[in-house]
Design an enzyme around this catalytic site. Structure first.
Site, PDB file in Angstrom:
ATOM      1  N   ALA A  84       0.801  -1.241   0.000  1.00 22.21           N
ATOM      2  CA  ALA A  84       0.000   0.000   0.000  1.00 22.21           C
ATOM      3  C   ALA A  84       0.828   1.282   0.000  1.00 22.21           C
ATOM      4  O   ALA A  84       0.289   2.366   0.187  1.00 22.21           O
ATOM      5  CB  ALA A  84      -0.955  -0.006   1.190  1.00 22.21           C
ATOM      6  N   ASN A 132      -3.066  -7.043  -2.012  1.00 25.12           N
ATOM      7  CA  ASN A 132      -2.743  -6.250  -3.204  1.00 25.12           C
ATOM      8  C   ASN A 132      -1.279  -6.370  -3.613  1.00 25.12           C
ATOM      9  O   ASN A 132      -0.951  -6.191  -4.785  1.00 25.12           O
ATOM     10  CB  ASN A 132      -3.094  -4.780  -2.917  1.00 25.12           C
ATOM     11  CG  ASN A 132      -2.497  -3.844  -3.939  1.00 25.12           C
ATOM     12  OD1 ASN A 132      -3.010  -3.709  -5.040  1.00 25.12           O
ATOM     13  ND2 ASN A 132      -1.370  -3.215  -3.590  1.00 25.12           N
ATOM     14  N   SER A 137      -5.613 -10.324 -11.784  1.00 18.61           N
ATOM     15  CA  SER A 137      -5.348  -9.556 -13.005  1.00 18.61           C
ATOM     16  C   SER A 137      -6.093 -10.240 -14.154  1.00 18.61           C
ATOM     17  O   SER A 137      -6.363 -11.447 -14.078  1.00 18.61           O
ATOM     18  CB  SER A 137      -3.849  -9.566 -13.309  1.00 18.61           C
ATOM     19  OG  SER A 137      -3.605  -9.108 -14.622  1.00 18.61           O
ATOM     20  N   TYR A 161       3.923 -14.602 -13.831  1.00 20.30           N
ATOM     21  CA  TYR A 161       2.876 -13.668 -13.379  1.00 20.30           C
ATOM     22  C   TYR A 161       1.494 -14.211 -13.743  1.00 20.30           C
ATOM     23  O   TYR A 161       0.591 -14.259 -12.901  1.00 20.30           O
ATOM     24  CB  TYR A 161       3.122 -12.298 -14.024  1.00 20.30           C
ATOM     25  CG  TYR A 161       2.185 -11.194 -13.560  1.00 20.30           C
ATOM     26  CD1 TYR A 161       2.433 -10.485 -12.387  1.00 20.30           C
ATOM     27  CD2 TYR A 161       1.071 -10.837 -14.314  1.00 20.30           C
ATOM     28  CE1 TYR A 161       1.595  -9.453 -11.978  1.00 20.30           C
ATOM     29  CE2 TYR A 161       0.220  -9.811 -13.914  1.00 20.30           C
ATOM     30  CZ  TYR A 161       0.492  -9.117 -12.745  1.00 20.30           C
ATOM     31  OH  TYR A 161      -0.347  -8.095 -12.346  1.00 20.30           O
ATOM     32  N   ALA A 182       0.567 -17.243 -14.239  1.00 22.33           N
ATOM     33  CA  ALA A 182       0.238 -18.420 -13.413  1.00 22.33           C
ATOM     34  C   ALA A 182      -0.075 -18.008 -11.975  1.00 22.33           C
ATOM     35  O   ALA A 182      -0.993 -18.554 -11.352  1.00 22.33           O
ATOM     36  CB  ALA A 182       1.407 -19.408 -13.440  1.00 22.33           C
ATOM     37  N   LYS A 215      -1.353 -15.225 -10.959  1.00 21.52           N
ATOM     38  CA  LYS A 215      -2.659 -14.547 -10.897  1.00 21.52           C
ATOM     39  C   LYS A 215      -3.801 -15.546 -11.120  1.00 21.52           C
ATOM     40  O   LYS A 215      -4.872 -15.409 -10.538  1.00 21.52           O
ATOM     41  CB  LYS A 215      -2.702 -13.397 -11.910  1.00 21.52           C
ATOM     42  CG  LYS A 215      -1.735 -12.249 -11.571  1.00 21.52           C
ATOM     43  CD  LYS A 215      -2.094 -11.611 -10.240  1.00 21.52           C
ATOM     44  CE  LYS A 215      -1.229 -10.406  -9.901  1.00 21.52           C
ATOM     45  NZ  LYS A 215      -1.593  -9.775  -8.628  1.00 21.52           N
TER      46      LYS A 215
END
Ligand code: NAD
Length: 266
Positions: A28, A104, A157, A170, A172, A174
């Site tokens: 964050a 996040n 994503s 990335y 995989a 997500k």
């Protein structure tokens, strides 16, 4: 007004649909995570702003407290279980409970599939997928102890619903987050914990800065986005506000795509 609500109002203020809630947002210090932290705080939640740099988390907290919100910075690498446990303990120590977790934190690494290093796979999986698991376990244990339910929102994503070249790890990770979201939704429902994912398209953040600085790449993105603009962190924060609210009480195990329509081409 009951004494409990009076205490809540004194502690958290009375404005906003998230008043009285305590939220943890990972990753964050900047980008989408910062946008989510600001939005949750504006809606009245007390927010634990967590990332790998305490100083930068503190800057986000300063911004929140200056506008009358409540925030607390915690340094945490989401891929390290001891740090994750400390983050949840710090949230409970500071604000007394945890009602909302937003997973996040994430990293993106470009490498052609045939040349991809094992280290790339491991680091992307550790932060994006294992981080989501560890934070969710620690926060959900706390939520279950509280007995009043909770909301977990995972940032996946559109790469997890389809695939983009050069970022196999990335993609995989997500896709894994989407699967994990469903497993958690199944197993945590009896504790009144809802688990959902948000799949952003192209959002203007430090992660995409270099791509968007290249006019050809940016125009390529825009050609794929029916809504005709690159997204901003507030687009994702608005979706989090919904999924973390009481209005989303009957929604669990879903993926909300927030991409200006890009997925319609995939
Ligand atoms: P960003 O790089 O600006 O922010 C990511 C944050 O995660 C950074 O602050 C970073 O310090 C933090 N982080 C990285 N490793 C960490 C770790 N081990 N522990 C804790 N924090 C860590 O990127 P962003 O665009 O704001 O991305 C936020 C999330 O949204 C990511 O999960 C990303 O995959 C996802 N996402 C972004 C886009 C986009 O277009 N920007 C699209 C789809 C999904």
């Amino acid at each position: 007004m009951g004494i409990r609500n009076k205490i809540k109002e004194k502690l958290f203020g009375s404005k906003g649909k998230m008043a009285g809630r305590v939220a943890i947002v990972t990753g964050a210090r900047r980008g989408i995570g910062k946008g989510i932290a600001l939005a949750l705080a504006k809606a009245g939640a007390a927010v634990v702003v967590s990332d790998i740099s305490l100083e930068e988390c503190q800057l986000v907290c300063n911004e929140i407290t200056k506008s009358g919100g409540k925030a607390f910075p915690v340094r945490c690498d989401v891929s390290v279980s001891a740090e994750v446990r400390q983050m949840v303990d710090a949230a409970v120590k500071k604000f007394g409970r945890v009602d909302i977790l937003v997973n996040n934190a994430g990293i993106l690494r470009f490498e052609p599939f045939l040349d991809m290093k094992e280290e790339t796979w491991d680091s992307v999986m550790n932060v994006n997928l294992k981080g989501c698991l560890l934070c969710s376990q620690a926060a959900a244990r706390q939520m279950a102890r509280q007995g009043t339910g909770g909301k977990i929102v995972n940032i996946t994503s559109i790469a997890g619903l389809s695939a983009f070249p050069q970022i196999a790890a990335y993609n995989a990770s997500k896709a894994g987050i989407i699967s994990l979201t469903k497993s958690m939704a199944l197993e945590l429902a009896s504790d009144k914990i809802n688990v959902n994912a948000i799949a952003p398209g192209a959002i203007d953040t430090p992660m995409t800065k270099d791509m968007l600085a290249d006019e050809q790449t940016k125009q390529g993105f825009l050609r794929n986005i029916p809504r005709g603009r690159i997204g901003v962190p507030a687009d994702i924060a608005n979706a989090v506000l919904f999924l973390a609210s009481d209005e989303a009480d009957y929604i669990t195990g879903t993926v909300l795509v927030v991409d200006g329509g890009w997925i319609c081409h995939l």
